[in-house]
Design a protein around this motif. Structure first.
Motif, mmCIF file in Angstrom:
data_model
loop_
_atom_site.group_PDB
_atom_site.id
_atom_site.type_symbol
_atom_site.label_atom_id
_atom_site.label_comp_id
_atom_site.label_asym_id
_atom_site.label_seq_id
_atom_site.Cartn_x
_atom_site.Cartn_y
_atom_site.Cartn_z
ATOM 1 N N GLY A 158 0.861 -1.521 -0.102
ATOM 2 C CA GLY A 158 0.353 -0.194 -0.367
ATOM 3 C C GLY A 158 0.716 1.142 0.097
ATOM 4 O O GLY A 158 0.962 1.647 0.521
ATOM 5 N N PHE A 159 1.602 1.650 -1.024
ATOM 6 C CA PHE A 159 1.989 2.923 -1.648
ATOM 7 C C PHE A 159 1.093 3.445 -1.413
ATOM 8 O O PHE A 159 0.881 4.565 -2.318
ATOM 9 C CB PHE A 159 3.049 2.577 -2.451
ATOM 10 N N GLY A 160 0.429 4.651 -0.528
ATOM 11 C CA GLY A 160 -0.275 5.738 -0.365
ATOM 12 C C GLY A 160 0.359 6.266 -0.083
ATOM 13 O O GLY A 160 1.667 6.830 0.846
ATOM 14 N N ASN A 161 -0.782 7.342 0.739
ATOM 15 C CA ASN A 161 0.023 8.313 1.825
ATOM 16 C C ASN A 161 0.905 7.919 3.008
ATOM 17 O O ASN A 161 1.466 8.427 2.944
ATOM 18 C CB ASN A 161 -1.282 9.047 2.070
ATOM 19 N N ALA A 162 0.443 6.902 3.947
ATOM 20 C CA ALA A 162 0.932 6.623 5.253
ATOM 21 C C ALA A 162 2.096 5.708 4.205
ATOM 22 O O ALA A 162 3.213 5.992 5.257
ATOM 23 C CB ALA A 162 -0.067 5.803 5.611
ATOM 24 N N GLY A 163 1.825 5.140 3.438
ATOM 25 C CA GLY A 163 2.490 4.076 2.842
ATOM 26 C C GLY A 163 4.307 4.791 2.574
ATOM 27 O O GLY A 163 5.081 5.044 2.408
ATOM 28 N N TYR A 164 3.568 5.361 1.240
ATOM 29 C CA TYR A 164 4.841 6.444 1.158
ATOM 30 C C TYR A 164 5.805 7.584 2.171
ATOM 31 O O TYR A 164 7.047 7.565 2.155
ATOM 32 C CB TYR A 164 4.394 7.713 0.145
ATOM 33 N N HIS A 165 5.297 8.246 2.893
ATOM 34 C CA HIS A 165 5.995 8.910 3.859
ATOM 35 C C HIS A 165 7.167 8.180 5.121
ATOM 36 O O HIS A 165 8.396 8.161 5.722
ATOM 37 C CB HIS A 165 4.491 9.782 5.089
ATOM 38 N N VAL A 166 6.230 6.609 5.592
ATOM 39 C CA VAL A 166 7.276 6.093 6.270
ATOM 40 C C VAL A 166 8.078 5.485 5.555
ATOM 41 O O VAL A 166 9.138 5.478 5.875
ATOM 42 C CB VAL A 166 6.244 4.652 6.929
#
Ligand code: NAD
Length: 435
Positions: A217-225
């Protein structure tokens, strides 16, 4: 997915952990049903001239510790039971990080990708018209969730203010900065997860450079972490979105992945068509294969229930950090624990989002704007304190990290609920307690 619904699954886990932690049964009983749920039908005039009716929910689950807080999800699979489960988890999450909120959640049964921007605005304003007496800065404070965003929060805040004929930005968080949003809210969930993982790695003496990470899940949360972990030297060897997954033992450059995704709208099959393609050899895999990769750290950051009884014994990561809400089902908890896999739980790992939402609410109420550095340092203090409280119950006690985090939350909720007297007080004093 197991046959049981997500709310029953959440209650099973709550009752088991509550019993093991010795929490007062009256407190568990209080947490086994929502305080109030409002169901509404929202009429929306569509572009073609017809009117469609959308089913919407808002749940105020438990407000013992403060106004209820939780996002609004737009998704075709939203159900009342899912909203209740998410609202229960919000109750626990706010208690884990020690912010003065209870838990709530909302949702609309809709595929927002099929709506025009004007239809989406009408639906969002309609949601707030239906909920205007149910939410409020002192009662229930919504925020974005899956497929809702800052602009939608801005429409809803405006609708609330129009109905109540006053300015009330603290009715909703996750707003655009220009409408009273907080700096740092967009990255807050990923940053909070990063802070938890960093502290865990310190306690376990894990070496970032030797830690291979898979992100589902490379969305908002996935990208930032992913971005923050890579900055510390972690190797991001796999990532996925709803269309598929990619894997490379050499590791991906996170910013390049984001660029590719933004340009082509998907991750799979596009990495090779952009400027950085030739730098990294990679293979395409399925989302299921990504979950079962031989990595050190697995980060599910998309959906509920992706790790279950059926695949828990095939997970090879030593550590799972739950950035999504509820990615590991209750039936998989024990299997993973017996196999020595540590699951850092959602109620701690993804609590950075609600923490900075709380900061936004505080800033709105005070009429202040905090600089980004202040938001980040306050977030770090909250996350570290929550981690340490969890760790004190986890390390060397033979229980799961989830049981430890739930224990912290449940004891805080218990303290609040029983401040007016517990069973022994009332039964033991027969009404003569005032003396
Ligand atoms: P998002 O919509 O920005 O990202 C979700 C990502 O998951 C997208 O890239 C999507 O393509 C991908 N996805 C969807 N289905 C998938 C599948 N079957 N397999 C792999 N990937 C898939 O959402 P988000 O805000 O990043 O939220 C992700 C999760 O984190 C949700 O469970 C949400 O409830 C939770 N969460 C988010 C926040 C927040 O502040 N954003 C806070 C707490 C918890």
């Amino acid at each position: 997915m197991a046959s049981t619904d997500v709310f029953s699954d959440a209650l099973t886990r709550l009752e088991r952990i509550g019993r093991d932690a010795g929490i007062d049964p009256d407190v568990i009983a209080a947490l086994c049903q929502p305080k109030a749920v409002l169901t509404a039908s929202i009429p929306v005039r569509m572009h073609a001239g017809n009117t469609r009716y959308f089913t919407a929910y808002r749940c105020r689950y438990n407000d013992a510790r403060g106004p209820t807080k939780g996002g609004i999800r737009y998704h075709p699979d939203v159900t009342r039971l899912e909203v209740q489960a998410l609202a229960l988890w919000m109750t626990l999450k706010c208690a884990v990080v020690g912010i003065p909120y209870g838990g709530g959640k909302g949702g609309v049964v809709v595929d927002p990708k099929t709506l025009t921007p004007m239809e989406l605005e009408r639906l969002s304003r309609g949601y707030m018209r239906a909920m205007a007496d149910f939410v409020g800065p002192e009662t229930d404070v919504p925020a974005p969730d899956v497929y809702t965003n800052a602009r939608i929060m801005g429409w809803m805040a405006d609708e609330y203010e129009t109905i109540h004929r006053c300015k009330a930005p603290s009715v909703i968080t996750g707003k655009p900065i220009a409408l009273g949003g907080s700096l740092g809210r967009d990255e807050a969930t990923g940053r909070g997860a990063y802070l938890v993982i960093r502290r865990y790695a310190e306690r376990r003496a894990l070496e970032p450079k030797q830690t291979r990470v898979a992100i589902q899940g490379f969305g908002n949360a996935g990208y930032h972490v992913a971005r923050l972990l890579q900055r510390d030297g972690y190797r991001i060897v796999a990532a996925s979105d709803s269309k598929g997954a990619i894997h490379s033992e050499a590791g991906f450059d996170v910013e390049s992945l984001l660029q590719q995704k933004n340009e082509s709208r998907k991750l799979e099959g596009v990495y090779c068509h952009g400027s950085v393609c030739e730098l990294v050899q990679h293979e395409r895999i399925s989302n299921e294969e990504l979950l079962e990769l031989d990595v050190d750290l697995l980060i599910p950051a998309a959906l509920e229930g992706v790790i279950h009884e059926g695949n828990a014994d095939r997970i090879r990561a030593q550590t799972i950090a739950e950035v999504a809400n509820g990615p590991v089902e209750a039936a998989a908890d024990e299997i993973l624990r017996e196999r020595g896999i540590t699951v850092l739980p959602d109620v701690l790992v993804n609590a950075g989002g609600v923490t900075v939402s709380y900061f936004e609410w505080v800033q709105n109420r005070q009429g202040l704007t905090w600089p980004l550095d202040e938001v980040r340092s306050r977030l770090e203090a909250v996350m570290n304190e929550a981690f340490d409280a969890m760790w004190a119950e986890f390390d060397g006690h033979g229980r799961s990290a989830r049981a430890a985090a739930y224990g912290v939350a449940l004891r805080r909720i218990e303290e609040t609920l029983l401040a007016g007297g517990d069973r022994a007080y009332f039964a033991g004093n027969g009404g003569r307690a005032g003396r």
